[in-house]
Design a protein around this motif. Structure first.
Motif, PDB file in Angstrom:
ATOM      1  N   PRO A  87       0.820  -1.213   0.000  1.00  0.00           N
ATOM      2  CA  PRO A  87       0.000   0.000   0.000  1.00  0.00           C
ATOM      3  C   PRO A  87       0.853   1.262   0.000  1.00  0.00           C
ATOM      4  N   GLY A  88       0.563   2.180  -0.931  1.00  0.00           N
ATOM      5  CA  GLY A  88       1.283   3.443  -1.002  1.00  0.00           C
ATOM      6  C   GLY A  88       2.621   3.369  -1.702  1.00  0.00           C
ATOM      7  N   VAL A  89       3.039   2.173  -2.131  1.00  0.00           N
ATOM      8  CA  VAL A  89       4.323   1.994  -2.821  1.00  0.00           C
ATOM      9  C   VAL A  89       4.050   1.548  -4.251  1.00  0.00           C
ATOM     10  N   TRP A  90       4.774   2.117  -5.213  1.00  0.00           N
ATOM     11  CA  TRP A  90       4.552   1.802  -6.626  1.00  0.00           C
ATOM     12  C   TRP A  90       4.938   0.365  -6.926  1.00  0.00           C
ATOM     13  N   GLY A  91       4.211  -0.229  -7.872  1.00  0.00           N
ATOM     14  CA  GLY A  91       4.419  -1.594  -8.272  1.00  0.00           C
ATOM     15  C   GLY A  91       3.360  -2.502  -7.660  1.00  0.00           C
TER      16      GLY A  91
ATOM     17  N   GLU B  96       9.774  -0.503   6.334  1.00  0.00           N
ATOM     18  CA  GLU B  96       8.828  -1.253   7.159  1.00  0.00           C
ATOM     19  C   GLU B  96       7.586  -1.637   6.357  1.00  0.00           C
ATOM     20  N   ALA B  97       7.083  -0.722   5.510  1.00  0.00           N
ATOM     21  CA  ALA B  97       5.909  -1.038   4.692  1.00  0.00           C
ATOM     22  C   ALA B  97       6.204  -2.181   3.733  1.00  0.00           C
ATOM     23  N   MET B  98       7.391  -2.185   3.142  1.00  0.00           N
ATOM     24  CA  MET B  98       7.760  -3.264   2.216  1.00  0.00           C
ATOM     25  C   MET B  98       7.896  -4.595   2.948  1.00  0.00           C
ATOM     26  N   LYS B  99       8.495  -4.574   4.128  1.00  0.00           N
ATOM     27  CA  LYS B  99       8.641  -5.812   4.892  1.00  0.00           C
ATOM     28  C   LYS B  99       7.280  -6.380   5.281  1.00  0.00           C
ATOM     29  N   GLU B 100       6.350  -5.520   5.666  1.00  0.00           N
ATOM     30  CA  GLU B 100       5.019  -5.978   6.054  1.00  0.00           C
ATOM     31  C   GLU B 100       4.302  -6.647   4.884  1.00  0.00           C
TER      32      GLU B 100
END
Length: 519
Positions: A314-318, A414-418
């Motif tokens: 969420p909130g990250v491109w791709g 942290e968002a990517m790890k989650e």
């Protein structure tokens, strides 16, 4: 045949590849050996105009002229025939041309100012409206359309400059694709640009319902010819190589191979993420490449993480398929203002005039070290300060262009790890990676080791990789980076420096340290 480079004749004279990088404020070129080492570099500034707040524009004519200047410089000491291939990377800015491929202004009375820069946020309201549609393509951009992407910019041009721009435009190109077209006359677009910034999704291609829903149904005409109907992976050979005109402009041989382009940050990611780091006892050693994050730090910052399967953050491109490394999925986080924000903060200080007499970065870093002391890390000076991590809006993971503040890599990580990424080591390149304090603070804040290249121009090497691949001296980018350990090392610039988080070595001495003690 050469045993290390089977596509090359055994007794061939030394050969080179040229990488061209068009950044926010300058154009650079490098002459790169077949072993991935820089032989020479050159740089030229390019103009940025800000006709009103949040409007940033450039000229594609000036940019191409500066590309020619730097390429001629770096190749001046060799024979033209020694250059086997050339590759381009550039910012993800929007170039507008008419049916005769002449510049179409993107501002009122703009003359040849036909480039809407990547950092131009004029289309924030259009981006919000596109987000509100909830269309399915938004799942591939973190659920939120950014004003830095091309659909809202196109919509803004249609709604605000219909007569002077929209109705005259015949070609909308990402700046990297403009450069490869200018070099070859080929309008084939790179999957990197179309997938990352235009909502193109291979193998299905364009989603006509999306463009119709947002009010740009006229782009469907002639099989999407205005925005690109033919695509290819980065590094693919384009057309017949350099045209006669482009070769004369660049000082190279006609038909020299030209590789399909990359966005500048993705070229940096390509140049660093495949490094051989054996012997440094890093947590990513003997782990898949998906355990690494490439962080390209310059005017803005981009955080590149790849995966075998698509991961939605969420909130990250791709996730984007094959946008940087063939057959792997890319997630791209980032900060809209990093180096530019630091410049803004420094220039706005009352002591800036006095500071100009010093070497800015080294003076500030030394001053901060003195302010700390030998018993603590410099970044602990701000342990009692809380600064929101954005200034020119939050690109990710909150995807809110209205937020203000400063640094936010830990939040993105942290968002990517989650979402499922297993990131164990950071690989940095770009201008800010040359600042030791900036790098060490990132190691401290994230609790991860940071790897830096021995040669610091990873973006230029990434661009040269495209030319090398197009020359067919190597079969694909993937072969160059994953097939053999030899190629892996050669085009990774022998990474030889790793910084470890200082805070892992510190004992908590106050409540202010508690949040870091678990790293």
């Amino acid at each position: 045949m050469c045993p290390l480079h089977p596509a090359l004749p055994h007794m061939m004279a030394e050969v080179f590849y040229v990488g061209v990088d068009v950044g926010t404020a300058s154009v650079r070129a490098a002459l790169v050996t077949r072993d991935g080492l820089l032989k020479s570099t050159s740089e030229e500034p390019i103009s940025i105009w800000e006709p009103q707040s949040d409007h940033y524009v450039q000229s594609s004519t000036e940019i191409w002229d500066k590309c020619c200047t730097v390429v001629k410089r770096v190749t001046s000491g060799i024979e033209r025939s020694q250059v086997r291939g050339i590759g381009f990377d550039a910012t993800c800015s929007l170039v507008v041309l008419d049916q005769n491929f002449q510049p179409v202004p993107v501002i009122q009375d703009g003359n040849e100012k036909n480039v809407v820069m990547w950092m131009d946020h004029r289309a924030a309201e259009q981006a919000a409206r596109i987000t509100d549609t909830g269309h399915g393509v938004l799942t591939r951009v973190g659920g939120v359309m950014s004003p830095e992407m091309q659909p809202p910019k196109l919509l803004w041009l249609k709604e605000n400059l219909k007569e002077s721009c929209w109705n005259k435009a015949a070609h909308f190109l990402d700046l990297p694709d403009f450069l490869s077209w200018k070099a070859t006359g080929c309008l084939t677009r790179s999957l990197c640009t179309l997938v990352c910034k235009w909502t193109y999704c291979p193998p299905d291609g364009w989603d006509a319902s999306f463009w119709t829903m947002i009010g740009l149904e006229d782009l469907l005409e002639n099989n999407f010819s205005k925005i690109g109907s033919v695509t290819c992976p980065p590094g693919s050979p384009l057309g017949d190589g350099l045209t006669q005109e482009a070769a004369a402009d660049l000082g190279l041989e006609p038909t020299t191979a030209v590789g399909a382009s990359l966005i500048d940050a993705h070229a940096g990611g390509l140049g660093v993420i495949g490094a051989d780091v054996k012997g440094f006892h890093l947590p990513c050693e003997d782990q898949p490449i998906t355990s690494r994050m490439a962080m390209i730090c310059g005017t803005s910052s981009c955080h590149m993480a790849i995966s075998q399967q698509p991961l939605f953050v969420p909130g990250v491109w791709g996730p984007y398929l094959s946008a940087m490394v063939p057959n792997l999925w890319l997630n791209e986080g980032g900060q809209s203002a990093t180096g530019r924000l630091i410049d803004h903060m420094v220039k706005g200080h009352t002591a800036y005039t006095q500071l100009q007499e010093q070497i800015q970065q080294s003076y500030l870093n030394n001053h901060l070290s003195l302010m700390a002391n030998s018993h603590s890390a410099v970044d602990l000076l701000g342990s009692s300060l809380h600064v929101w991590p954005d200034f020119h809006g939050n690109r990710s993971p909150l995807a809110d262009p209205t937020l203000k503040g400063m640094l936010g890599t830990f939040h993105i990580l942290e968002a990517m790890k989650e979402a499922g990424h297993d990131i164990r080591t950071l690989f940095l390149c770009g201008g800010l990676s040359k600042n030791a304090l900036f790098v060490q603070i990132h190691a401290n804040a994230t609790g991860l080791p940071v790897v830096l290249p021995d040669q610091t121009e990873a973006v230029l090497v990434g661009a040269a990789v495209l030319g090398a691949c197009a020359s067919q001296d190597y079969s694909t980018i993937q072969v160059m980076h994953t097939n053999t350990q030899y190629q892996y090392q050669q085009w990774s610039n022998y990474f030889c420096k790793a910084l470890y988080p200082l805070l892992k070595l510190l004992k908590p001495v106050s409540k202010a340290l508690d949040p870091w003690s678990c790293m």
